[in-house]
Design an enzyme around this catalytic site. Structure first.
Site, mmCIF file in Angstrom:
data_model
loop_
_atom_site.group_PDB
_atom_site.id
_atom_site.type_symbol
_atom_site.label_atom_id
_atom_site.label_comp_id
_atom_site.label_asym_id
_atom_site.label_seq_id
_atom_site.Cartn_x
_atom_site.Cartn_y
_atom_site.Cartn_z
ATOM 1 N N TYR A 10 -27.542 4.916 -1.219
ATOM 2 C CA TYR A 10 -28.290 6.026 -1.758
ATOM 3 C C TYR A 10 -27.480 7.311 -1.833
ATOM 4 O O TYR A 10 -28.028 8.388 -1.852
ATOM 5 C CB TYR A 10 -29.572 6.269 -0.936
ATOM 6 C CG TYR A 10 -30.646 5.284 -1.288
ATOM 7 C CD1 TYR A 10 -31.553 5.553 -2.293
ATOM 8 C CD2 TYR A 10 -30.711 4.057 -0.652
ATOM 9 C CE1 TYR A 10 -32.531 4.632 -2.646
ATOM 10 C CE2 TYR A 10 -31.689 3.130 -1.005
ATOM 11 C CZ TYR A 10 -32.595 3.435 -1.999
ATOM 12 O OH TYR A 10 -33.551 2.539 -2.343
ATOM 13 N N CYS A 251 -42.226 1.544 -5.452
ATOM 14 C CA CYS A 251 -42.502 2.521 -6.503
ATOM 15 C C CYS A 251 -41.308 3.456 -6.657
ATOM 16 O O CYS A 251 -40.569 3.714 -5.703
ATOM 17 C CB CYS A 251 -43.780 3.294 -6.213
ATOM 18 S SG CYS A 251 -43.841 4.187 -4.644
ATOM 19 N N SER A 287 -42.322 3.188 -0.910
ATOM 20 C CA SER A 287 -41.741 4.168 -1.831
ATOM 21 C C SER A 287 -40.224 4.062 -1.819
ATOM 22 O O SER A 287 -39.618 3.671 -0.814
ATOM 23 C CB SER A 287 -42.143 5.585 -1.428
ATOM 24 O OG SER A 287 -41.299 6.086 -0.401
ATOM 25 N N ASP A 288 -39.599 4.414 -2.942
ATOM 26 C CA ASP A 288 -38.159 4.605 -2.900
ATOM 27 C C ASP A 288 -37.875 5.793 -1.987
ATOM 28 O O ASP A 288 -38.759 6.626 -1.712
ATOM 29 C CB ASP A 288 -37.601 4.841 -4.300
ATOM 30 C CG ASP A 288 -36.148 4.405 -4.433
ATOM 31 O OD1 ASP A 288 -35.463 4.307 -3.401
ATOM 32 O OD2 ASP A 288 -35.691 4.174 -5.556
ATOM 33 N N CYS A 289 -36.643 5.883 -1.509
ATOM 34 C CA CYS A 289 -36.346 6.826 -0.432
ATOM 35 C C CYS A 289 -36.345 8.276 -0.912
ATOM 36 O O CYS A 289 -35.568 8.635 -1.805
ATOM 37 C CB CYS A 289 -35.025 6.463 0.230
ATOM 38 S SG CYS A 289 -35.153 4.893 1.100
#
Length: 771
Positions: A10, A251, A287-289
């Site tokens: 990320y 998501c 959720s995405d981070c």
């Protein structure tokens, strides 16, 4: 082991961190003598939902609220240890927060990146890879080095050639991505009552932009028509959720039509849990981070809500069950959001039950005799997994051009070696790490092309080359090439440019590499290009007479060097097909990244092979070392079908798009005289049926035939459904229309067949509209 900064998925979101208790590996709860003794969660004869409900009933609200984030602290009073929901395994167990490496778990099989495996068009292969990754992931978890859920696969269609994460996907075609997704999930999770591990299809939905000027994935509002949403952006997730029953969905960062995905009840409730009935006993949404952080009032985000507590509440009420937090901004505070009545008690309990249903289905509370609990270090990096990784890399390599220079002649081991002397030039030639791609772990070995060529007995002179746009000094490469018989140039876009958080601004060959190739071509020796990464415009190379052949290998994984050299020698012959359109470099000036439309207009070229007609190399292109002929259909395949009869004979009552259409026999002959080869049969549909404008063609079925020897004929029955024949109307409804349908086999077509559907049009899937 490579440094952690090489693999952090990320970047630039993440900073380096020190593992804490909340990041430690899985600790199985004790159902025999620990605090859970007697709790119904340990009763394996009950359903997962009943077991989870019993567990959640024993938790305090404070404990529940603390465990709605990815680094969950656990429940000490119940003897449930900390759990990290963030584990990665895109193409092998990967470096990330949830996974600890060392000892007998210092390496894991690193398969080719999804874009290369996607080029194989081999669903059985994908399922085997998923099973191998799931087995290794579970072995890591059983030994306290990982957890039970993994955020893979990435099934977003590769819409724009600049997208930095496109190589994480199987390609640009929604149908292909859906079949890849279902096969990967089946393999990874297994088909038993207990899941091997939990897979997570990501990123839901319409996510394919990292940054375009001031627009970033954290604030991008993807404006998508109902037609494009139902036809292109959502079908891969439909296969994951509705058909493969994946355990988890992630998501995405972006908004869709004004509402951030992680607060979008239309996507998560109306479509995912409602229309697709993704409501089994193990499904949850993560959720995405930092996605929830950015849907709030964060600078650079959507500013959809005025506070972080309101943002968390909106996400939870819309259907998100767990918030991943990276390092930007304030940590999520579900307790504050709950105390401010941003979400309800019923929502809190429902989220906790969903999460623990998943872990129950993965056997977390089943004890040491549970399914998959016997997997350990001996199940990692097995001989079979290594063979599979090599097979996947070889199957996914695509031959783009060949004037007869390939296959190469193998060294004989005696006599004059001048004809087998190679100059291996370019940044990629001896950079095995780069062949892994993003979201990678530490492989048991890395075989670069130079090492592989030497092991095969070639006389090799190697020289590096520029990576990006800088021209650099090409003299060393020219010197290395002067005494070689053949020049192999390894180039393209590497993972330092093509990566998460970074979209490219152009898709031309890097200027420095192109200058080096020109200098090498001027030596009047055969130059063979092995193109790595994804999109670069090959037009300049196609204009150089001494560039005799071009292979595309993408990111071929731990054995990428061996795979490339084997295919150059015809061991095996290449049979992969491009899973993406190769666009000309001018495309980036004609199509803004932020334009999500698929269909062309007067000043917009359209997207993907279905609508764009000026490709350098088309989706599905792939040459062979031999020639193939084919016959589609035959006497047993009817020329006319009644729509009413097709529907009345179908046992499916809810999702009519899954009704089978009669299988299509395809007979293929290796018409060459020398080379054994696989053959990938791509069946495209074309015709003027349904709403205008009409796509150029649409992939409707595919198969892979194996090891056709010279003169041999094989027949395969292409399986498809009524949904593969349908078109999507302006409202998103999937409709089967009467008309004449033409099947085109291959790209370009080598065989065709026309049949007719008669009667009235039929709606196979009525698409729910937003409120």
């Amino acid at each position: 082991m490579a440094p952690l900064t090489t693999f952090l998925p990320y970047l630039p979101l993440l900073a380096l961190f020190t593992p804490t208790a909340s990041c430690a590996g899985l600790v199985y709860p004790d159902c025999v003598s620990g605090p859970l003794k007697g709790n119904l969660v340990c009763n394996t004869s009950m359903s997962a939902v009943d077991r989870a409900t019993a567990l959640v009933a024993a938790m305090s609200n404070s404990d529940k609220l603390n465990n709605l984030v990815n680094n969950s602290p656990g429940f000490s009073k119940l003897g449930i240890a900390a759990y990290q929901w963030w584990n990665e395994a895109l193409h092998g167990v990967a470096h990330n927060r949830g996974i600890t490496w060392g000892g007998a778990f210092s390496a894991a099989t690193q398969f080719p990146q999804a874009i290369t495996t996607g080029a194989a068009f081999d669903d059985d292969l994908v399922e085997k890879i998923g099973a191998a990754i799931g087995t290794e992931a579970r072995a890591f978890a059983n030994n306290g080095r990982a957890h039970l859920d993994f955020w893979t696969p990435n099934v977003n269609p590769f819409r724009d050639p600049r997208w930095g994460r496109g190589h994480e996907t199987p390609g640009e075609d929604a149908f292909r991505n859906g079949r890849y997704a279902a096969a990967f999930v089946r393999g990874m999770e297994g088909n038993g009552t207990t899941k091997r591990v939990i897979a997570t299809c990501k990123h839901f939905a319409a996510y394919d932009l990292e940054n375009s000027g001031s627009t970033t994935r954290f604030n991008f509002d993807a404006k998508v028509t109902m037609q494009d949403l139902a036809e292109y952006y959502l079908p891969p997730f439909e296969k994951c959720a509705r058909d493969a029953h994946v355990g988890s969905i992630m998501c995405s960062y972006n908004a869709v039509n004004g509402i951030p995905a992680c607060a979008n009840a239309y996507l998560m409730d109306t479509i995912l849990r409602g229309h697709w009935n993704w409501t089994g006993d193990n499904q949850y949404i993560v959720s995405d981070c930092d996605a929830v952080y950015y849907l709030g009032n964060a600078n650079g985000g959507h500013r959809y809500k005025s506070s972080q507590t309101a943002a968390a509440g909106a996400a939870f009420e819309a259907g998100t069950d767990n918030i991943c937090w990276a390092t930007n901004g304030a940590a999520p505070d579900p307790s504050a959001a709950f105390s401010q009545k941003q979400f309800s008690q019923a929502t809190l309990d429902k989220m906790m039950v969903r999460q623990y249903q998943g872990l129950i289905r993965a056997g977390m509370f089943d004890g040491p005799q549970g399914a998959y609990r016997n997997l350990g270090a001996s199940d990692v990096n097995t001989a079979n997994a290594k063979v599979l990784a090599l097979q996947a890399a070889q199957e996914g390599i695509v031959l783009l051009k060949n004037d007869g220079v390939l296959p190469l002649t193998a060294p004989s081991g005696s006599g004059d070696a001048s004809s087998t002397s190679l100059a291996m030039i370019g940044f990629w030639a001896s950079k095995a790490d780069e062949m892994l791609g993003g979201y990678s772990g530490t492989p048991p070995f890395n075989h670069d092309p130079v090492t592989a060529a030497k092991q095969l007995g070639f006389s090799v002179t190697a020289a590096s080359g520029p990576i990006a746009q800088s021209s650099g000094d090409t003299s060393a490469a020219t010197t290395a090439a002067k005494n070689a018989h053949t020049i192999l140039y390894f180039g393209g876009i590497d993972n330092s440019v093509e990566k998460e958080s970074n979209d490219r601004t152009n898709i031309a060959w890097p200027a420095g590499q192109l200058a080096q190739i020109k200098a090498l071509a001027a030596l009047n020796k055969p130059v063979i290009i092995i193109k790595m990464g994804t999109h670069v415009d090959d037009s300049p190379l196609l204009a150089m007479p001494n560039v005799r052949a071009i292979l595309w290998a993408g990111y071929p994984g731990q054995d990428g060097g061996t795979a490339v050299m084997n295919v150059l020698l015809g061991r095996p012959a290449p049979a992969g097909r491009l899973p993406i359109t190769m666009y000309p470099s001018s495309y980036t000036q004609d199509a803004p990244m932020t334009n999500m439309a698929l269909r062309p207009s007067s000043n917009y070229p359209g997207r993907t092979y279905r609508w764009y007609d000026k490709a350098v190399f088309s989706f599905g292109h792939g040459l062979h070392y031999t020639n193939f002929s084919a016959v589609v259909g035959g006497a047993s395949f009817p020329s006319t079908f009644s729509i009413a009869s097709l529907l009345s004979s179908c046992a499916e009552t809810t999702y009519l798009d899954r009704c089978p259409f009669p299988s299509l026999p395809v007979t293929v002959t290796n018409a060459g005289s020398d080379h054994t080869s696989d053959y990938v049969g791509l069946a495209f549909l074309t015709g003027s049926y349904g709403p205008a404008p009409f796509p150029r063609k649409t992939l409707a079925a595919y198969t892979r035939l194996f090891n056709l020897t010279a003169g041999q004929t094989q027949t395969s029955d292409l399986t498809w459904t009524l949904g593969n024949l349908a078109r999507v109307d302006a409202n998103g409804n999937r409709v089967l229309y009467p008309g004449n349908y033409t099947v085109l086999l291959d790209e370009p077509a080598i065989a065709n067949l026309t049949f007719s559907l008669t009667g009235s049009e039929a709606v196979l899937d009525k698409w729910p509209q937003p409120k």
